[in-house]
Design an enzyme around this catalytic site. Sequence first.
Site, PDB file in Angstrom:
ATOM      1  N   CYS A   1      46.662  44.154  34.766  1.00  0.00           N
ATOM      2  CA  CYS A   1      46.138  42.925  35.379  1.00  0.00           C
ATOM      3  C   CYS A   1      46.119  43.079  36.908  1.00  0.00           C
ATOM      4  O   CYS A   1      45.199  42.605  37.575  1.00  0.00           O
ATOM      5  CB  CYS A   1      46.991  41.727  34.980  1.00  0.00           C
ATOM      6  SG  CYS A   1      47.477  41.720  33.245  1.00  0.00           S
TER       7      CYS A   1
ATOM      8  N   CYS B   1      41.337  43.820  27.010  1.00  0.00           N
ATOM      9  CA  CYS B   1      41.756  42.421  26.876  1.00  0.00           C
ATOM     10  C   CYS B   1      40.604  41.445  27.094  1.00  0.00           C
ATOM     11  O   CYS B   1      40.717  40.272  26.761  1.00  0.00           O
ATOM     12  CB  CYS B   1      42.888  42.102  27.851  1.00  0.00           C
ATOM     13  SG  CYS B   1      42.385  42.200  29.566  1.00  0.00           S
TER      14      CYS B   1
HETATM   15 FE1  FES Z   1      44.186  41.821  30.718  1.00  0.00          FE
HETATM   16 FE2  FES Z   1      45.905  40.319  32.008  1.00  0.00          FE
HETATM   17  S1  FES Z   1      45.911  40.755  29.884  1.00  0.00           S
HETATM   18  S2  FES Z   1      44.056  41.130  32.762  1.00  0.00           S
END
Ligand code: FES
Length: 124
Positions: free
Chosen positions: A102, A33
């Site tokens: 996360c 991400c």
């Molecule tokens: Fe990767 Fe939240 S989407 S840390």
Amino acid sequence: MYSEKVMETFKNPKNVGEVENYNAIGTVGNASCGDIMQITLRIEDDVIKDAKFKTFGCAAAIASSSVATDMIIGKTVEEALNIKNKDVVQTLEGLPPQKIHCSVLAEEAIKEAIENYRKNNGGK
Ligand code: FES
């Protein structure tokens, strides 16, 4: 998709920034991400006196950073190392499955910062 606790923490995160005179720093990222989390700590006599974070990431990452730093302030280094991402998820009253990573970032950033502290203090 987020719990109320996540939204509330995301809107009013605690411990944002950098600890003045920090003696431990950990920066971790998630390649998929692209989010990055940095945690700074002030450790004295093996106790975490202060913890702050800078997170360039999603709402769940910011909320995770806030509760994780809150959880470790006042704890010993050993106790902080025992905090797992599931503790963060629990405090946040749950995270959607695709957002669990996360909370893992928060656990990793704490570990990284403590490793950095130990490296700079003769591996104690
Ligand atoms: Fe990767 Fe939240 S989407 S840390």
